[in-house]
Structures are given as structure tokens and as C-alpha cells.
Write a protein that holds these residues in place. Sequence first.
Motif, PDB file in Angstrom:
ATOM      1  N   LEU A 105       1.306   4.113  -3.196  1.00 59.71           N
ATOM      2  CA  LEU A 105       1.218   5.573  -3.062  1.00 59.71           C
ATOM      3  C   LEU A 105       2.535   6.244  -3.433  1.00 59.71           C
ATOM      4  N   ALA A 134      -5.015   8.133  -3.164  1.00 62.77           N
ATOM      5  CA  ALA A 134      -5.386   7.809  -1.777  1.00 62.77           C
ATOM      6  C   ALA A 134      -6.579   6.857  -1.765  1.00 62.77           C
ATOM      7  N   CYS A 135      -7.552   7.127  -2.638  1.00 59.70           N
ATOM      8  CA  CYS A 135      -8.757   6.297  -2.672  1.00 59.70           C
ATOM      9  C   CYS A 135      -8.470   4.935  -3.294  1.00 59.70           C
ATOM     10  N   GLU A 136      -7.614   4.921  -4.339  1.00 60.13           N
ATOM     11  CA  GLU A 136      -7.197   3.634  -4.933  1.00 60.13           C
ATOM     12  C   GLU A 136      -6.505   2.769  -3.871  1.00 60.13           C
ATOM     13  N   ALA A 137      -5.689   3.408  -3.041  1.00 58.05           N
ATOM     14  CA  ALA A 137      -4.914   2.676  -2.033  1.00 58.05           C
ATOM     15  C   ALA A 137      -5.786   2.198  -0.870  1.00 58.05           C
ATOM     16  N   LYS A 139      -9.934  -4.157   0.376  1.00 54.37           N
ATOM     17  CA  LYS A 139     -10.139  -5.389  -0.397  1.00 54.37           C
ATOM     18  C   LYS A 139      -9.310  -6.535   0.179  1.00 54.37           C
ATOM     19  N   GLN A 140      -8.126  -6.188   0.735  1.00 56.07           N
ATOM     20  CA  GLN A 140      -7.250  -7.206   1.329  1.00 56.07           C
ATOM     21  C   GLN A 140      -7.561  -7.474   2.797  1.00 56.07           C
ATOM     22  N   ILE A 183       0.852  -1.199   0.000  1.00 54.35           N
ATOM     23  CA  ILE A 183       0.000   0.000   0.000  1.00 54.35           C
ATOM     24  C   ILE A 183       0.886   1.247   0.000  1.00 54.35           C
ATOM     25  N   SER A 234      -9.008   1.657  -0.648  1.00 53.61           N
ATOM     26  CA  SER A 234      -9.976   0.610  -0.990  1.00 53.61           C
ATOM     27  C   SER A 234      -9.268  -0.695  -1.334  1.00 53.61           C
ATOM     28  N   PHE A 235      -8.046  -0.586  -1.860  1.00 52.70           N
ATOM     29  CA  PHE A 235      -7.244  -1.802  -2.096  1.00 52.70           C
ATOM     30  C   PHE A 235      -6.871  -2.440  -0.752  1.00 52.70           C
ATOM     31  N   ALA A 236      -6.550  -1.607   0.224  1.00 50.05           N
ATOM     32  CA  ALA A 236      -6.277  -2.128   1.575  1.00 50.05           C
ATOM     33  C   ALA A 236      -7.527  -2.808   2.135  1.00 50.05           C
ATOM     34  N   TYR A 256     -14.197   2.835  -6.106  1.00 48.17           N
ATOM     35  CA  TYR A 256     -13.305   1.665  -6.139  1.00 48.17           C
ATOM     36  C   TYR A 256     -13.933   0.479  -5.404  1.00 48.17           C
ATOM     37  N   TYR A 264      -9.169  -6.189  -8.857  1.00 47.02           N
ATOM     38  CA  TYR A 264      -9.255  -4.829  -8.312  1.00 47.02           C
ATOM     39  C   TYR A 264      -8.601  -3.875  -9.315  1.00 47.02           C
ATOM     40  N   SER A 302     -15.081  -3.314  -7.001  1.00 46.85           N
ATOM     41  CA  SER A 302     -14.240  -4.449  -6.587  1.00 46.85           C
ATOM     42  C   SER A 302     -14.844  -5.289  -5.472  1.00 46.85           C
TER      43      SER A 302
END
Lengths: 309, 309
Positions: free
Chosen positions: A187, B195-198, B204-205, A183, B200-202, B295, A263, B299
Amino acid sequence: MSLAVENPGRGAAAVIGLGSMGFGMAQSLRRAGLDVVGYDVAAAAVERFVAEGGRGARTPKEAAGDADIVVSVVVNAAQTEAVLFGPDGIAEAMKPGAVFVSSATMDPAIARNLSQRLEALGRHYLDAPISGGAARAAKGELTIMASGSAEAFAAARPALDAMAAKVYELGDAAGTGAAFKMINQLLAGVHIAAACEAISFAAKQGLDLQKVYEVITASAGNSWMFENRIPHVLAGDYTPLSAIEIFVKDLGIVQDMARAERYPVPLVAAALQMYLAASGAGMGRDDDSSLARLYAQLSGAALPGIDKA
Amino acid sequence: MSLAVENPGRGAAAVIGLGSMGFGMAQSLRRAGLDVVGYDVAAAAVERFVAEGGRGARTPKEAAGDADIVVSVVVNAAQTEAVLFGPDGIAEAMKPGAVFVSSATMDPAIARNLSQRLEALGRHYLDAPISGGAARAAKGELTIMASGSAEAFAAARPALDAMAAKVYELGDAAGTGAAFKMINQLLAGVHIAAACEAISFAAKQGLDLQKVYEVITASAGNSWMFENRIPHVLAGDYTPLSAIEIFVKDLGIVQDMARAERYPVPLVAAALQMYLAASGAGMGRDDDSSLARLYAQLSGAALPGIDKA
């Protein structure tokens, strides 16, 4: 009299990989009183460690055989797997109950796999990616994003205390530390690309770049990376502190993870293409702020020192 | 007794546009002792300004006619042009030697054009885009990125002092302030999307998002926008402090400028598509951190309060 004898309770450590980060980490371990053996594929790196008072080993197994803590400071997942389970892998040579502290940035799924295989052999695994450059490694002031069993943390504690100013304890299983690191890399990689897209666009418009730096670092458009990397561009100095290839690797990992998880990462994808283009254009081993030079080359923007590039 | 009579040397000001920013700026001008007349297309906004002790006008011309300083706080270049040169435009109604202070974010080429046309009529133009939210506008603590002639700066000075904590003087011609603002918006818009991509990826995990916020804000992946916007996501509160549509507009301007200059902006282009998708999905008037919700919707990531969205 060796440091280990002075501080016998501190234990013995091996450091696999004596590059700019590993060398500093090994020195931090010695300074904290651990008995440290260093190994690197490059004999010159081992010789340098010995010249500064460390102990050297000729193979990873020789380094790891007597260690309570093995700190792995290699580049990626493939090298980490080779250190543990390759033809000369150390997994079974490690002392039972010893801990493997893995600092390479990698896909969390691979960290989980390596951990499970090593723990099945009765050795501990701490997923412990690092943040902070060579200077902080040398001072023992890294940030470590760690996860693993309580036993792994307990066994690794003397090394963590010696190497880091801040240890985040992020969970009881390998993979979580790696996920936090990815993460951060997502960034960081996007922010460097954005910083370079912005500063070369400012140059294209003929703005005073020093003034742009002053205004942006005091405004809502600021990022840690803008503040840290743009001075390289203003100085026209692309000596690699961290190379383009690092983000070719790390954003590649993020993109592969995201694809596997269904994703979408459009910003990562766009940034990765720029790192690939910079590498393809011959800047792969230059500083990652070289993306600014790439944008300048693609647009005719005039950057400081650009004709030295 | 009016504030203007108490401080006659401060001069008279008009504020065109009494939205969340303009209202606070008008109040800051009054607090500094200027005689302030306010105008807005929404009669309710004028009534509110009058109810709090200000003077209201029924048309822009009525507001601007006696003013030494006209502060324009409208949304974009088109509205700014309409205020000056539209059917009820104020350009010729302004006092000779008065200054028009333009705060809208716009393409620098348009700022230069508006300035040249107004100065040809013997009135001054200060290119003065603003940074900082409604709270700082109300306190007179904005950042202003200004450029214009020495005469324009001198005439605008009492208003700049009243409205801003920091005034950057960036050049002697309109357009430079606008260009600096666009560089800031490029970075701000990309950083919100990253920031939003990161985050929401966090999600998702399955990572602990509060811990992600803690680690990232202390790491090299941090940005002003990550630190400022992600708390909205963690609270599941998308009440608009700054709306998605602002960056649909501002990254659109950057993309158009860059296309005209033959400058590639792959990160801006990727981010703009996400703002467009969020707007198309019905979130245009929600907080710009709504990109995290987008996001998540794309996903299946689970964000706090997402089912309230």
C-alpha cells in the motif's frame, strides 16, 4: 558504572547494523537499561556508537556472544541470512535460549526458513519488521509487527518494550509479521506513486499545488503517504528520508511473492516500473517522492525547484 | 404557508436531478429557506420530492424558469450539456443573471466550454463538483470544489451555504474546480484498487483480515479509502454506496485528459483495467469495493461472504 550493572535484570543485547534505524534502536535499548554491544560493517558507525557511550564489537560474533537478545537491523533477507548463517554467522555463537529479533523487511517464506533453521539450533527467532522512521527509532517509538513462539516473545520483551510504542503480536510463528509488513509496503509503495502521479498531473495543468495539498488532505483522495511525502515535492527537497531503492526492493518482494502464489498485482506492477525508471534515471538514492520529478521529466510539468534536481 | 414566503430574501432555486445526491441537496436548500422546485427524468423521484413537501416540475425548463439558482446534479458532462443546450435545454429559459451550479464530475475543458457558452447568453456558470456521500448531501455538509466569476459565486452563495460544510474557492474561471475534482478522483480510484489488491492478497496468504485492518489503519500504508471501503469487504457486503461504474467513468476521464496532455498515468491505467474487468464480470452496479471480489475470483483467495457474491 555501566548501565548494565545499574539494571542487571534487564539483560544484555547486541545490535547488528547501526544505520539510521539501528543506531536509534541501540540508543533506545541503552536508555532502557540494557547492556548493549553494537556492530556494523562500517567501522565509522561503530565508532560513533562508542563515542556516544555504547560498547562496540569488531565482528557480529563478538557482539552476539554474550547477548540474551540480538536485534538485527540490516537491509534485507540476504544480509539477515549472512548474519545468522554466513561464514562469520552468529547462529551457533549465540547463547542457547537467546533470541534473534529480525527487523528486515522480507518475504514471509524466507522468515519462516530462517526461523526454523535457528530454532533447530536451540535459539529463538522473532519475526519483527519495524515501521516508523529514524526519529521514532531514536525515541523508542517504533511500531513492530511481530510473530513468533511464546518463548521468543518472552525473551525479546525487554527489547520490544524499549524500542517500540506499539508491538502488534500477530501470531505464534515467524512469517506472519513479515506478511503484514509486506501488505503495508504494498500500500505504501503504491500510494507514493499515486501521490506523485497526481501532484505532477496537477502541476501539468497549472493548478496551485499548495491548494491541491490543502484540498486533497481534507478529501477522500487522501493517504498517509500523500500527506507525508507531497510536502517534499512542494519544497523541491528530495533529500532522502526514505530512498527510491527501498521500494524497488520492497515492491519487488511483493511482486515475487504474488507471482509465486499466482496472485495478480497490477497496481504494484505499475508502481514498481516507476520506481525502476526513477532509479534508472539516476534518482535511486534520492527521496522516494522523486517519482514526482520523474513524472515531471516525462511530461514537462513544472514542479517547485525542479531545475535544481 | 410555503418556506419561500417565510424567507423571501433567500430566492428561488431549481434542482435538476433528484437522485441520492440531488434529493438530499434539494432538501438542504429547502431547509435553508429557499423556494425549491425539483425535476428528474424519473417521475417517481419527483413524486417522492413532492410527497416530502417540495415542489415538482414536469420539465427542466419549467423548473428553471423562475429560479435565481439552478443546481444541476446529473451524472456526467453529456447530461449537463443536454440540460443546458439539448432539445429541451434550459439555457435560454433561465432568468438573465441567474446562475447554473454544475456538480457533475467532468473534464475541465468541457466545463470551460459549457461556461463560455452559457455566459455568452448572459447567465452565470459555477463549476462546482461535489465530494461526500448521500448522507452528507442530506445534512447540507458536502464539500464543494468551486471556481467561477465573482458574479457566479455571489449569485450561488445562498445555495452553497445551504448545501456545503466546506466550499473551496479555487479560481475565477470554470474548469479549475473540475480539475481539482479529477485529481481527487485519480487518487480515490487508485486507492480503492490498491486497498482491494492488498486485502485480497492478505486473504490469499491466510492472514487475519480484521487484524490487517487494525494494523494498516494505524500505519503508513493507510488511506482514506482503505479505512472507508475495507469494512465493506470484511462484512462481505457489496451493497452499492458508490458503484464500480463511477470509477469506470471517472478514471476514464482522467486517462483521456492525460492522453490529450501527453501525460503518462500508469497507476490510473492499471486501476481502470480492474474497474473495467469488475464491470465486465457483472459487478458494475455493485459497490466499488467489489474489486476485492474480483481479485479473489482471479486468485482463489477466500473473502468473507464471497460465496454470497
